[in-house]
Design a protein around this motif. Structure first.
Motif, mmCIF file in Angstrom:
data_model
loop_
_atom_site.group_PDB
_atom_site.id
_atom_site.type_symbol
_atom_site.label_atom_id
_atom_site.label_comp_id
_atom_site.label_asym_id
_atom_site.label_seq_id
_atom_site.Cartn_x
_atom_site.Cartn_y
_atom_site.Cartn_z
ATOM 1 N N ASN A 1 38.734 91.833 84.681
ATOM 2 C CA ASN A 1 38.426 90.874 83.612
ATOM 3 C C ASN A 1 37.422 91.416 82.599
ATOM 4 O O ASN A 1 36.506 90.720 82.177
ATOM 5 C CB ASN A 1 37.906 89.553 84.200
ATOM 6 C CG ASN A 1 38.907 88.924 85.137
ATOM 7 O OD1 ASN A 1 40.108 88.942 84.872
ATOM 8 N ND2 ASN A 1 38.434 88.375 86.237
ATOM 9 N N GLY A 2 37.577 92.683 82.247
ATOM 10 C CA GLY A 2 36.716 93.282 81.233
ATOM 11 C C GLY A 2 35.315 93.620 81.701
ATOM 12 O O GLY A 2 34.453 93.935 80.889
ATOM 13 N N THR B 1 28.859 94.423 82.208
ATOM 14 C CA THR B 1 29.722 94.385 81.031
ATOM 15 C C THR B 1 29.702 95.723 80.292
ATOM 16 O O THR B 1 28.774 96.523 80.460
ATOM 17 C CB THR B 1 29.273 93.281 80.049
ATOM 18 O OG1 THR B 1 27.982 93.634 79.537
ATOM 19 C CG2 THR B 1 29.221 91.911 80.723
ATOM 20 N N ASP B 2 30.722 95.923 79.467
ATOM 21 C CA ASP B 2 30.748 97.138 78.657
ATOM 22 C C ASP B 2 29.574 97.158 77.684
ATOM 23 O O ASP B 2 29.030 98.219 77.376
ATOM 24 C CB ASP B 2 32.080 97.295 77.921
ATOM 25 C CG ASP B 2 32.443 96.107 77.046
ATOM 26 O OD1 ASP B 2 31.761 95.070 77.097
ATOM 27 O OD2 ASP B 2 33.448 96.221 76.311
ATOM 28 N N LYS B 3 29.124 96.002 77.238
ATOM 29 C CA LYS B 3 27.969 95.926 76.338
ATOM 30 C C LYS B 3 26.717 96.471 77.035
ATOM 31 O O LYS B 3 25.958 97.238 76.448
ATOM 32 C CB LYS B 3 27.738 94.482 75.887
ATOM 33 C CG LYS B 3 26.581 94.342 74.935
ATOM 34 C CD LYS B 3 26.356 92.908 74.509
ATOM 35 C CE LYS B 3 25.136 92.830 73.601
ATOM 36 N NZ LYS B 3 24.686 91.491 73.360
ATOM 37 N N LEU C 1 36.330 99.929 79.224
ATOM 38 C CA LEU C 1 36.649 99.712 80.635
ATOM 39 C C LEU C 1 38.156 99.530 80.780
ATOM 40 O O LEU C 1 38.752 98.720 80.077
ATOM 41 C CB LEU C 1 35.908 98.476 81.154
ATOM 42 C CG LEU C 1 34.381 98.520 81.032
ATOM 43 C CD1 LEU C 1 33.772 97.185 81.462
ATOM 44 C CD2 LEU C 1 33.810 99.646 81.859
ATOM 45 N N THR C 2 38.766 100.297 81.684
ATOM 46 C CA THR C 2 40.208 100.240 81.908
ATOM 47 C C THR C 2 40.491 99.359 83.119
ATOM 48 O O THR C 2 40.099 99.692 84.238
ATOM 49 C CB THR C 2 40.772 101.662 82.123
ATOM 50 O OG1 THR C 2 40.352 102.481 81.025
ATOM 51 C CG2 THR C 2 42.283 101.642 82.190
ATOM 52 N N GLU C 3 41.156 98.244 82.872
ATOM 53 C CA GLU C 3 41.430 97.223 83.892
ATOM 54 C C GLU C 3 42.088 97.799 85.149
ATOM 55 O O GLU C 3 43.004 98.620 85.074
ATOM 56 C CB GLU C 3 42.350 96.161 83.282
ATOM 57 C CG GLU C 3 42.502 94.920 84.105
ATOM 58 C CD GLU C 3 41.289 93.999 84.052
ATOM 59 O OE1 GLU C 3 41.121 93.239 85.012
ATOM 60 O OE2 GLU C 3 40.510 94.040 83.088
ATOM 61 N N GLY C 4 41.598 97.375 86.314
ATOM 62 C CA GLY C 4 42.212 97.714 87.599
ATOM 63 C C GLY C 4 41.943 99.115 88.100
ATOM 64 O O GLY C 4 42.570 99.557 89.054
ATOM 65 N N THR C 5 41.003 99.834 87.491
ATOM 66 C CA THR C 5 40.710 101.194 87.929
ATOM 67 C C THR C 5 39.197 101.381 88.040
ATOM 68 O O THR C 5 38.435 100.479 87.765
ATOM 69 C CB THR C 5 41.228 102.246 86.911
ATOM 70 O OG1 THR C 5 40.434 102.173 85.730
ATOM 71 C CG2 THR C 5 42.681 102.037 86.563
#
Length: 183
Positions: free
Chosen positions: A174-175, A27-29, A59-63
């Protein structure tokens, strides 16, 4: 005891079921907690001091790219006394690099996109342009030297039992950062 049985069943599924992939969600956390260990950062350029704090990974989705936002303060060194002249944010974009041997995730090819420092007196405008160049090389260099995430022991236990896994894919879904590991 249940945990050992579940782990044994998981390992058996890999050996006997032919499954050779695991997915690890980060996760970004988790990334932000690890990244924060390297802050605050302070660097001097000519008579300026750049102080960075409060890093945030987006976080940029799909990359495989992330955006890093950092609070920044600029001061002028006047006889070993830092006089604040402006503050704002620095925003950078970076790829990610995973070291399979150590289980560490690093920023890679980091590039400062935006240096937004407010309240800079007009007399320092030219020097701020040079500070932007300095920030790009210095901040991105510092950020890429330290891991932004290290696999937790529960993830590495599976790795140790099954054998060394290699990174097959890394995407943001999904993040979460999803690391697909396989043989």
């Amino acid at each position: 005891m249940k945990r050992i049985i579940l782990l044994f069943m998981f390992v058996s599924a890999f050996f006997f079921g032919g499954c050779a992939q695991i997915k690890i969600n980060v996760t970004d956390k988790q990334i932000n907690e690890k990244l924060s260990e390297n802050f605050p950062l302070k660097k001097t350029f000519l008579v300026f001091e750049l102080a960075c704090n409060n890093p945030q990974i987006i976080l940029t989705e799909g990359t495989e790219k992330v955006t890093i936002s950092v609070d920044a303060k600029v001061g002028v060194n006047m006889m070993n006394n830092i006089m604040p002249i402006g503050d704002g944010t620095i925003q950078a974009t970076s790829g990610l690099k995973f070291n399979t041997d150590t289980g560490e995730l690093f920023l890679n090819d980091c590039q400062v996109d935006k240096l937004d420092i407010k309240n800079i007196p007009a007399q320092y405008t030219e020097q701020i342009t040079e500070l932007t160049k300095f920030t790009n090389t210095t901040l991105t260099g510092l950020l890429s030297q330290h891991p932004i995430y290290v696999l937790e022991s529960k993830d590495r236990d599976v790795d140790t039992i099954i054998g060394k896994f290699k990174l097959q894919d890394m995407q943001i879904q999904n993040g979460k950062l999803v690391l697909t590991m396989g043989k």
